[in-house]
Scaffold this active site. Structure first.
Site, PDB file in Angstrom:
ATOM      1  N   ASP A 177      -5.776 -11.390   4.752  1.00 43.09           N
ATOM      2  CA  ASP A 177      -6.960 -10.536   4.634  1.00 43.09           C
ATOM      3  C   ASP A 177      -8.078 -11.150   3.795  1.00 43.09           C
ATOM      4  OD1 ASP A 177      -6.915  -8.998   1.634  1.00 43.09           O
ATOM      5  OD2 ASP A 177      -5.090  -9.982   2.285  1.00 43.09           O
ATOM      6  N   THR A 230      -8.680 -16.702   0.239  1.00 38.08           N
ATOM      7  CA  THR A 230      -7.704 -17.786   0.033  1.00 38.08           C
ATOM      8  C   THR A 230      -6.888 -18.051   1.299  1.00 38.08           C
ATOM      9  OG1 THR A 230      -6.026 -16.252  -0.822  1.00 38.08           O
ATOM     10  CG2 THR A 230      -7.463 -17.313  -2.448  1.00 38.08           C
ATOM     11  N   MET A 236     -11.369 -11.960  -5.305  1.00 44.09           N
ATOM     12  CA  MET A 236     -11.371 -11.901  -3.838  1.00 44.09           C
ATOM     13  C   MET A 236     -12.674 -12.419  -3.277  1.00 44.09           C
ATOM     14  SD  MET A 236      -8.855 -10.886  -2.144  1.00 44.09           S
ATOM     15  CE  MET A 236      -7.226 -10.508  -2.687  1.00 44.09           C
ATOM     16  N   SER A 244       1.936 -16.379  -1.151  1.00 41.28           N
ATOM     17  CA  SER A 244       1.218 -15.368  -1.910  1.00 41.28           C
ATOM     18  C   SER A 244       0.722 -15.871  -3.252  1.00 41.28           C
ATOM     19  CB  SER A 244       2.158 -14.179  -2.136  1.00 41.28           C
ATOM     20  OG  SER A 244       1.573 -13.243  -2.998  1.00 41.28           O
ATOM     21  N   GLY A 245      -0.467 -15.406  -3.622  1.00 40.05           N
ATOM     22  CA  GLY A 245      -0.966 -15.649  -4.968  1.00 40.05           C
ATOM     23  C   GLY A 245      -0.377 -14.622  -5.935  1.00 40.05           C
ATOM     24  N   GLY A 246       0.447 -13.719  -5.397  1.00 38.11           N
ATOM     25  CA  GLY A 246       1.108 -12.709  -6.206  1.00 38.11           C
ATOM     26  C   GLY A 246       2.379 -13.253  -6.848  1.00 38.11           C
ATOM     27  N   ASP A 282       0.044 -13.974   4.327  1.00 39.98           N
ATOM     28  CA  ASP A 282      -0.322 -13.553   2.984  1.00 39.98           C
ATOM     29  C   ASP A 282       0.471 -12.267   2.737  1.00 39.98           C
ATOM     30  OD1 ASP A 282      -1.874 -13.020   0.601  1.00 39.98           O
ATOM     31  OD2 ASP A 282      -2.949 -11.530   1.787  1.00 39.98           O
ATOM     32  N   VAL A 283       0.616 -11.857   1.493  1.00 38.21           N
ATOM     33  CA  VAL A 283       1.434 -10.668   1.215  1.00 38.21           C
ATOM     34  C   VAL A 283       0.588  -9.465   0.805  1.00 38.21           C
ATOM     35  CG1 VAL A 283       3.321  -9.736  -0.190  1.00 38.21           C
ATOM     36  CG2 VAL A 283       3.449 -12.081   0.692  1.00 38.21           C
ATOM     37  N   ASP A 284      -0.135  -9.560  -0.311  1.00 37.35           N
ATOM     38  CA  ASP A 284      -0.913  -8.410  -0.802  1.00 37.35           C
ATOM     39  C   ASP A 284      -1.992  -8.004   0.193  1.00 37.35           C
ATOM     40  OD1 ASP A 284       0.492  -8.328  -3.219  1.00 37.35           O
ATOM     41  OD2 ASP A 284      -0.810  -9.814  -4.132  1.00 37.35           O
ATOM     42  N   LYS A 301      -2.762 -22.183  -0.995  1.00 33.24           N
ATOM     43  CA  LYS A 301      -2.072 -21.800   0.246  1.00 33.24           C
ATOM     44  C   LYS A 301      -2.136 -22.941   1.260  1.00 33.24           C
ATOM     45  CE  LYS A 301      -2.531 -16.886  -0.524  1.00 33.24           C
ATOM     46  NZ  LYS A 301      -3.099 -15.604  -0.149  1.00 33.24           N
TER      47      LYS A 301
END
Length: 230
Positions: A183, A186, A56, A113-115, A24-26, A162
């Protein structure tokens, strides 16, 4: 607890023999939440942070949360570019070493990522991760650079996205063992199809994640150390 939950020693073993590791990224690879940073930069930080917290917690669908937050932010292409230039995403300590080590061991690394792709690609470049290993949401802009929505066809725009990406990677590359590191909710939901999940609390600890995974780390150094046993 899911019936497929692996024990700590099983999770560590799966990590050591992983063919691919997905991050994951964020709040995992980078210290911040990209969408919150973008909102702050566009002057709507507080309203959006509250919505991110709800997203979240898993109380609204991911796509709805994304749509709602972006309709408040309405960032232009110029604002996004300026954000990346003026406030580049901050890498989490230890992630550079971990990715380098995985690459040395010939383990493929993906960012899911969801970003937003424009921000995540910037992160991938810093970590020498090929851009075709990046799965994220695409912002859309009109010809004049104004916000025009986001690409709703990307799997990462959906709840469970994901996991969809991981299933796709297993099919495309023939991976048997794929580990997901992240973290949030998701990330945890992506296992299965991921073979194992490692919870990361180095930037923010989410108790509901810590309680539901067998291996929870607060520093990437712990993962580097595990790879030394290979």
């Amino acid at each position: 607890m899911s019936s497929t939950m692996t024990t700590l020693s099983q999770t560590k073993e799966l990590f050591r023999r992983a063919e691919a590791v997905c991050f994951d990224v964020d709040s995992t690879v980078i210290k911040e939440e990209g969408i919150d940073e973008l909102a702050k930069f566009c002057g709507v930080g507080d309203a959006v942070m509250e919505m991110t917290r709800k997203a979240m917690g898993g109380s609204v669908t991911f796509k709805k949360a994304l749509t709602d937050r972006l309709s408040i932010i309405r960032c232009s292409r110029e604002q996004v570019n300026k954000l990346i230039t003026d406030h580049p995403p901050q890498l989490t300590p230890g992630v550079r070493e971990l990715v380098e080590r995985l690459h040395q061991l010939n383990i493929k690394v993906f960012l899911i990522s969801g970003g937003f792709r424009c921000i995540v690609e910037h992160v991938a470049t810093q970590l020498n991760i090929p851009l075709n290993h990046v799965y994220a949401n695409r912002l859309k802009f009109y010809f004049n650079g104004e916000y025009a929505g986001f690409d709703e066809t990307q799997p990462t725009a959906e709840t469970g996205g994901k996991g969809k990406v991981i299933s796709m990677l297993k099919e495309q590359y023939g991976f048997k063992t794929v580990v997901m590191i992240g973290d949030g909710a998701t990330d945890l939901e992506a296992c299965p199809p991921a073979s194992a999940f490692i919870g990361f609390g180095g930037n923010v600890v989410r108790p509901q994640i810590r309680e539901r995974c067998s291996w929870y780390v607060t520093s990437f150094g712990e993962l580097v150390k595990e790879l030394e046993k290979i």
